[in-house]
Design a protein around this motif. Structure first.
Motif: not given
Length: 225
Positions: A103, A73-74
């Motif tokens: 997210y 993620w990110n």
């Protein structure tokens, strides 16, 4: 030179360029893609939301070569690794310490040779104090006393995220009792209450149906008239 002659010259030059170009130039990337070995991907992944955390859970794919699942993620700057346990039908990772926002997660499976699957994407939101601050206790409309019992009338509740309300009171023997009041119930009757001691109550919420955590309001006190 007329237009017809120019056109003929252009066609001759074009064919000359094509003849000098390697035959695999136009499909080279496709050949490399076709030679890549992909392992089985995750098909049924679900998210359980919570307070500054999330749990992602999936059914194990049938590909026996998979040794691990990596969840990114990110923009893939953060990740967590799950080592495949072939004795289990379900795998899961718990991701904690998340800020309260939405997210995009990508789960990729790998075999022992480093071959990977196509990503499986899921979007989920972590909740926290911003959601907590939106919660309000259920409101008592009125109470009435009759033959030693108390009837509590509640205002109709429209919150989609409320589960129920917890009510605490002291009975006639001095013991603290707790009852759960469904949000669609508009009247509560208590028969064994000590009316000289205030009741207290709070409401319970979940932000989404698949939630790890429940959220609570502060207890309010109410004195029976």
């Amino acid at each position: 030179m007329n237009i017809k002659s120019i056109t003929i010259c252009f066609v001759i030059v074009l064919y000359g360029l094509i003849g000098c170009t390697p035959m695999d130039y136009y499909y080279k990337d496709l050949v490399e893609l076709g030679d890549r070995i992909y392992v089985g991907k995750l098909n049924n992944i679900r998210a359980y939301v919570g307070y500054e955390r999330l749990k992602l859970e999936w059914d194990h794919p049938s590909d026996p070569s998979i040794t691990k699942v990596v969840v990114y993620w990110n923009d893939r700057s953060d990740s967590v690794v799950y080592l495949m346990d072939k004795t289990e039908d379900v795998g899961a990772v718990l991701i904690e310490g998340l800020s309260e926002e939405q997210y995009v997660f990508n789960a990729i499976t790998y075999d022992e040779k480093g071959n990977r699957s196509l990503p499986t994407e899921i979007t989920a939101r972590a909740y926290g104090e911003m959601f907590q601050q939106t919660l309000r206790n259920r409101v008592i409309e009125s109470t009435s006393v009759s033959s030693g019992s108390v009837t509590i009338n509640w205002y109709e509740e429209f919150s989609e995220t409320m589960l129920h309300t917890e009510l605490r009171y002291t009975d006639i023997n001095g013991n603290i009792q707790e009852i759960s009041i469904p949000k669609d119930s508009e009247q509560t009757v208590i028969n064994d209450i000590d009316m000289d001691i205030p009741i207290s109550y709070r409401s319970v919420f979940i932000p989404e149906p698949l939630a790890l955590d429940q959220f609570y309001t502060e207890f309010d006190q109410y004195e029976i008239p």
